[in-house]
Design an enzyme around this catalytic site. Structure first.
Site, PDB file in Angstrom:
ATOM      1  N   GLY A  87       0.906  -1.329  -0.073  1.00 45.75           N
ATOM      2  CA  GLY A  87      -0.072   0.025  -0.095  1.00 45.75           C
ATOM      3  C   GLY A  87       0.778   1.498  -0.008  1.00 45.75           C
ATOM      4  O   GLY A  87       2.077   1.202  -0.355  1.00 45.75           O
ATOM      5  N   ASP A 102       1.247  -8.765   1.892  1.00 43.94           N
ATOM      6  CA  ASP A 102       0.200  -8.248   1.692  1.00 43.94           C
ATOM      7  C   ASP A 102      -0.731  -9.260   1.016  1.00 43.94           C
ATOM      8  O   ASP A 102      -0.288 -10.589   1.004  1.00 43.94           O
ATOM      9  CB  ASP A 102       0.528  -7.046   0.562  1.00 43.94           C
ATOM     10  CG  ASP A 102      -0.660  -6.146   0.578  1.00 43.94           C
ATOM     11  OD1 ASP A 102      -1.834  -6.449   0.117  1.00 43.94           O
ATOM     12  OD2 ASP A 102      -0.383  -4.972   0.931  1.00 43.94           O
ATOM     13  N   ILE A 103      -1.898  -8.970   0.804  1.00 46.97           N
ATOM     14  CA  ILE A 103      -2.726 -10.079  -0.014  1.00 46.97           C
ATOM     15  C   ILE A 103      -2.636  -9.801  -1.559  1.00 46.97           C
ATOM     16  O   ILE A 103      -3.142 -10.389  -2.492  1.00 46.97           O
ATOM     17  CB  ILE A 103      -4.380  -9.806   0.235  1.00 46.97           C
ATOM     18  CG1 ILE A 103      -4.827  -8.537   0.565  1.00 46.97           C
ATOM     19  CG2 ILE A 103      -4.347 -10.552   1.697  1.00 46.97           C
ATOM     20  CD1 ILE A 103      -6.276  -8.370   0.489  1.00 46.97           C
ATOM     21  N   TYR A 127     -14.267   3.263   9.523  1.00 47.01           N
ATOM     22  CA  TYR A 127     -12.854   3.229   9.411  1.00 47.01           C
ATOM     23  C   TYR A 127     -12.634   3.904  10.868  1.00 47.01           C
ATOM     24  O   TYR A 127     -11.534   3.327  11.807  1.00 47.01           O
ATOM     25  CB  TYR A 127     -12.339   4.062   8.327  1.00 47.01           C
ATOM     26  CG  TYR A 127     -10.857   4.328   8.305  1.00 47.01           C
ATOM     27  CD1 TYR A 127      -9.917   3.387   8.329  1.00 47.01           C
ATOM     28  CD2 TYR A 127     -10.456   5.624   8.324  1.00 47.01           C
ATOM     29  CE1 TYR A 127      -8.672   3.692   8.120  1.00 47.01           C
ATOM     30  CE2 TYR A 127      -9.062   5.953   8.296  1.00 47.01           C
ATOM     31  CZ  TYR A 127      -8.273   4.901   8.140  1.00 47.01           C
ATOM     32  OH  TYR A 127      -6.928   5.209   8.068  1.00 47.01           O
ATOM     33  N   LYS A 147     -10.295   2.232  14.343  1.00 43.34           N
ATOM     34  CA  LYS A 147      -9.221   3.102  14.752  1.00 43.34           C
ATOM     35  C   LYS A 147      -9.243   3.300  16.010  1.00 43.34           C
ATOM     36  O   LYS A 147      -8.180   3.082  16.927  1.00 43.34           O
ATOM     37  CB  LYS A 147      -8.832   4.290  13.613  1.00 43.34           C
ATOM     38  CG  LYS A 147      -8.340   3.808  12.273  1.00 43.34           C
ATOM     39  CD  LYS A 147      -7.024   3.315  12.425  1.00 43.34           C
ATOM     40  CE  LYS A 147      -6.506   2.861  10.884  1.00 43.34           C
ATOM     41  NZ  LYS A 147      -5.430   2.032  10.949  1.00 43.34           N
TER      42      LYS A 147
HETATM   43  P1  NAD Z   1      -3.514   1.301   1.678  1.00 46.52           P
HETATM   44  O1  NAD Z   1      -4.799   1.044   1.618  1.00 46.52           O
HETATM   45  O2  NAD Z   1      -2.717   1.939   0.546  1.00 46.52           O
HETATM   46  O3  NAD Z   1      -2.748  -0.098   1.926  1.00 46.52           O
HETATM   47  C1  NAD Z   1      -3.089  -1.145   2.537  1.00 46.52           C
HETATM   48  C2  NAD Z   1      -2.863  -2.468   2.278  1.00 46.52           C
HETATM   49  O4  NAD Z   1      -3.356  -3.391   2.861  1.00 46.52           O
HETATM   50  C3  NAD Z   1      -3.236  -2.666   0.821  1.00 46.52           C
HETATM   51  O5  NAD Z   1      -1.959  -3.076  -0.067  1.00 46.52           O
HETATM   52  C4  NAD Z   1      -3.995  -3.687   0.858  1.00 46.52           C
HETATM   53  O6  NAD Z   1      -3.870  -4.796  -0.060  1.00 46.52           O
HETATM   54  C5  NAD Z   1      -3.715  -4.534   2.094  1.00 46.52           C
HETATM   55  N1  NAD Z   1      -4.442  -5.371   2.675  1.00 46.52           N
HETATM   56  C6  NAD Z   1      -5.979  -5.381   2.827  1.00 46.52           C
HETATM   57  N2  NAD Z   1      -6.587  -6.288   3.353  1.00 46.52           N
HETATM   58  C7  NAD Z   1      -5.466  -7.017   3.958  1.00 46.52           C
HETATM   59  C8  NAD Z   1      -5.482  -8.253   4.670  1.00 46.52           C
HETATM   60  N3  NAD Z   1      -6.732  -8.931   4.895  1.00 46.52           N
HETATM   61  N4  NAD Z   1      -4.199  -8.858   4.883  1.00 46.52           N
HETATM   62  C9  NAD Z   1      -3.217  -8.230   4.345  1.00 46.52           C
HETATM   63  N5  NAD Z   1      -3.282  -7.168   3.829  1.00 46.52           N
HETATM   64  C10 NAD Z   1      -4.232  -6.502   3.523  1.00 46.52           C
HETATM   65  O7  NAD Z   1      -3.264   2.104   3.122  1.00 46.52           O
HETATM   66  P2  NAD Z   1      -1.966   3.045   3.648  1.00 46.52           P
HETATM   67  O8  NAD Z   1      -2.422   4.297   3.254  1.00 46.52           O
HETATM   68  O9  NAD Z   1      -0.861   2.201   3.153  1.00 46.52           O
HETATM   69  O10 NAD Z   1      -2.257   2.878   5.252  1.00 46.52           O
HETATM   70  C11 NAD Z   1      -1.422   2.011   5.948  1.00 46.52           C
HETATM   71  C12 NAD Z   1      -1.816   1.940   7.514  1.00 46.52           C
HETATM   72  O11 NAD Z   1      -1.766   3.711   7.731  1.00 46.52           O
HETATM   73  C13 NAD Z   1      -3.189   2.084   7.544  1.00 46.52           C
HETATM   74  O12 NAD Z   1      -3.579   1.403   9.124  1.00 46.52           O
HETATM   75  C14 NAD Z   1      -4.056   3.293   7.657  1.00 46.52           C
HETATM   76  O13 NAD Z   1      -5.387   3.296   8.355  1.00 46.52           O
HETATM   77  C15 NAD Z   1      -3.058   4.057   8.209  1.00 46.52           C
HETATM   78  N6  NAD Z   1      -3.213   5.466   7.704  1.00 46.52           N
HETATM   79  C16 NAD Z   1      -2.947   5.863   6.469  1.00 46.52           C
HETATM   80  C17 NAD Z   1      -3.037   7.163   6.182  1.00 46.52           C
HETATM   81  C18 NAD Z   1      -2.647   7.823   4.846  1.00 46.52           C
HETATM   82  O14 NAD Z   1      -3.020   8.731   4.393  1.00 46.52           O
HETATM   83  N7  NAD Z   1      -2.399   6.893   3.881  1.00 46.52           N
HETATM   84  C19 NAD Z   1      -3.507   8.133   6.949  1.00 46.52           C
HETATM   85  C20 NAD Z   1      -3.820   7.638   8.404  1.00 46.52           C
HETATM   86  C21 NAD Z   1      -3.680   6.517   8.756  1.00 46.52           C
HETATM   87  C1  AKB Z   2      -8.297   8.315   4.997  1.00 44.64           C
HETATM   88  O1  AKB Z   2      -8.334   9.458   4.285  1.00 44.64           O
HETATM   89  O2  AKB Z   2      -8.858   7.488   5.022  1.00 44.64           O
HETATM   90  C2  AKB Z   2      -6.716   7.987   5.212  1.00 44.64           C
HETATM   91  C3  AKB Z   2      -6.646   8.710   6.744  1.00 44.64           C
HETATM   92  C4  AKB Z   2      -6.481  10.305   6.934  1.00 44.64           C
HETATM   93  O3  AKB Z   2      -6.548   7.901   7.787  1.00 44.64           O
HETATM   94  N1  AKB Z   2      -5.729   8.899   4.479  1.00 44.64           N
END
Ligand code: NAD
Ligand code: AKB
Length: 315
Positions: A11, A34-35, A141, A145
């Site tokens: 991700g 990852d999946i 979501y 969290k």
């Molecule tokens: P993303 O959606 O880009 O990546 C998440 C990954 O999880 C994907 O590659 C998906 O294939 C994988 N996934 C989904 N189901 C799965 C499963 N059952 N088993 C294993 N893998 C699985 O998300 P991200 O932006 O990389 O977020 C990573 C973490 O950071 C998350 O916990 C998210 O809540 C947190 N987060 C992200 C942001 C942001 O802006 N990107 C902000 C706040 C928090």
């Molecule tokens: C979302 O918008 O869902 C994420 C987050 C802020 O957790 N980027």
């Protein structure tokens, strides 16, 4: 940290984090999982396995086989995608986390758990949002969290698992596109600015959110895991902050580099509603005091670096 398993590594966060972890701890010591298969450097630069975090047995086998002592648990379903399938969001975000924590308990691993500005809701003080405050989110979501933050605290208090985490703001990066969140506009805008010179934004011009450039998010994730545990009072779910902006302000910053860039608005009520319920600015005093957190990128530095790197990527 010597042997690290990263879940959700394909991700947006994982594709940057895995590369930095491999540089720091050695490629052979970081198992990306990852999946879905990763794109780019994560797939090429070290071991990768398909691991579904909702399957306890599969998670445990991966930890045992790799002799992992630390798990960066990134697998999740983000806010907008979560509203389309709340059941799946619950299964992955909470079921997957509980599996991860339970495996960590039995196999004695430390765990990094990312929370989010989404852990807050409309009744939270939005500007600034304190470290400890009202948490009544209105998205599935966000619900997962908050529950995840509590679960991480519980596994530490009850079983002594070394759980640590931060609340990421909306993250901006150029390596991998975001996975279906509300803050995704702040990444899409750069792709469209370079490709077309214009962008239609799904949030209102004045929708201010707390945001961060990915290098700072990666730095925070590693620093909190390496922090002296004696200094940690909060331990899980530290507010971290770097910059705050609206779509209008971001567009103005991009215009300094692409003067003809234009933005218009076609507001999506679902994502605007989510954005309205989230903090405008996090108070990150606890992170600064307990593990010396300090960001490197403000809005202008982020925009400049994004445009340089994305232009190279898209060339
Ligand atoms: P993303 O959606 O880009 O990546 C998440 C990954 O999880 C994907 O590659 C998906 O294939 C994988 N996934 C989904 N189901 C799965 C499963 N059952 N088993 C294993 N893998 C699985 O998300 P991200 O932006 O990389 O977020 C990573 C973490 O950071 C998350 O916990 C998210 O809540 C947190 N987060 C992200 C942001 C942001 O802006 N990107 C902000 C706040 C928090
Ligand atoms: C979302 O918008 O869902 C994420 C987050 C802020 O957790 N980027």
């Amino acid at each position: 940290m010597k042997r690290i398993l990263v879940t959700g590594a394909s991700g947006q966060v994982g594709s940057d984090l895995v590369v930095t972890l491999r540089e720091r701890y050695g490629s052979e010591n970081v198992l990306a999982s990852d999946i879905r298969e990763p794109e780019g450097a994560v797939g090429r630069g070290g071991p990768f396995e398909i691991v579904d975090c909702t399957d306890h047995g599969v998670m445990e086998q991966a930890v045992v086989r790799f002799k992992a002592d630390t798990i960066f648990h990134l697998a999740a379903i983000l806010s907008a995608v979560g509203e389309a399938d709340p059941h799946r969001a619950y299964e992955v975000n909470l079921g997957g986390l509980e599996n991860t924590l339970d495996v960590a308990r039995v196999r004695e691993c430390a765990v990094f758990i990312p929370s989010s500005i989404a852990a807050f809701g409309p009744s939270t003080p939005p500007d600034p949002t304190p470290q400890v405050t009202i948490q009544r989110p209105t998205t599935i979501y966000g619900v997962t969290k908050v529950a995840g933050e509590l679960l991480a605290d519980y596994f530490h208090l009850r079983f002594g698992v070394d759980t640590r985490g931060v609340r990421y703001p909306g993250l901006i990066s150029w390596v991998t596109e975001p996975g279906g969140g509300t803050t995704d506009y702040a990444v899409e805008i750069f792709y469209e600015a370079i490709r077309k010179g214009r962008y239609t934004c799904f949030l209102k011009p004045d929708a201010q959110l707390d945001m961060m450039y990915m290098p700072d998010a990666i730095k925070a994730s590693i620093e909190v895991m390496e922090a002296d545990p004696v200094r940690l009072i909060n331990r899980n779910a530290f507010n971290i902050a770097a910059m705050q902006f609206t779509p209008e302000k971001l567009a103005d910053a991009i215009k300094k580099h692409i003067p003809d860039f234009t933005i218009d608005y076609d507001v999506d009520p679902l994502r605007q509603g989510i954005a309205d319920s989230w903090p405008k600015r996090l108070d990150d005093t606890a992170a600064r005091e307990e593990w010396d957190w300090e960001p490197d990128y403000d809005l202008d530095a982020m925009v400049e670096d994004m445009l340089v790197n994305l232009r190279k990527k898209l060339a």
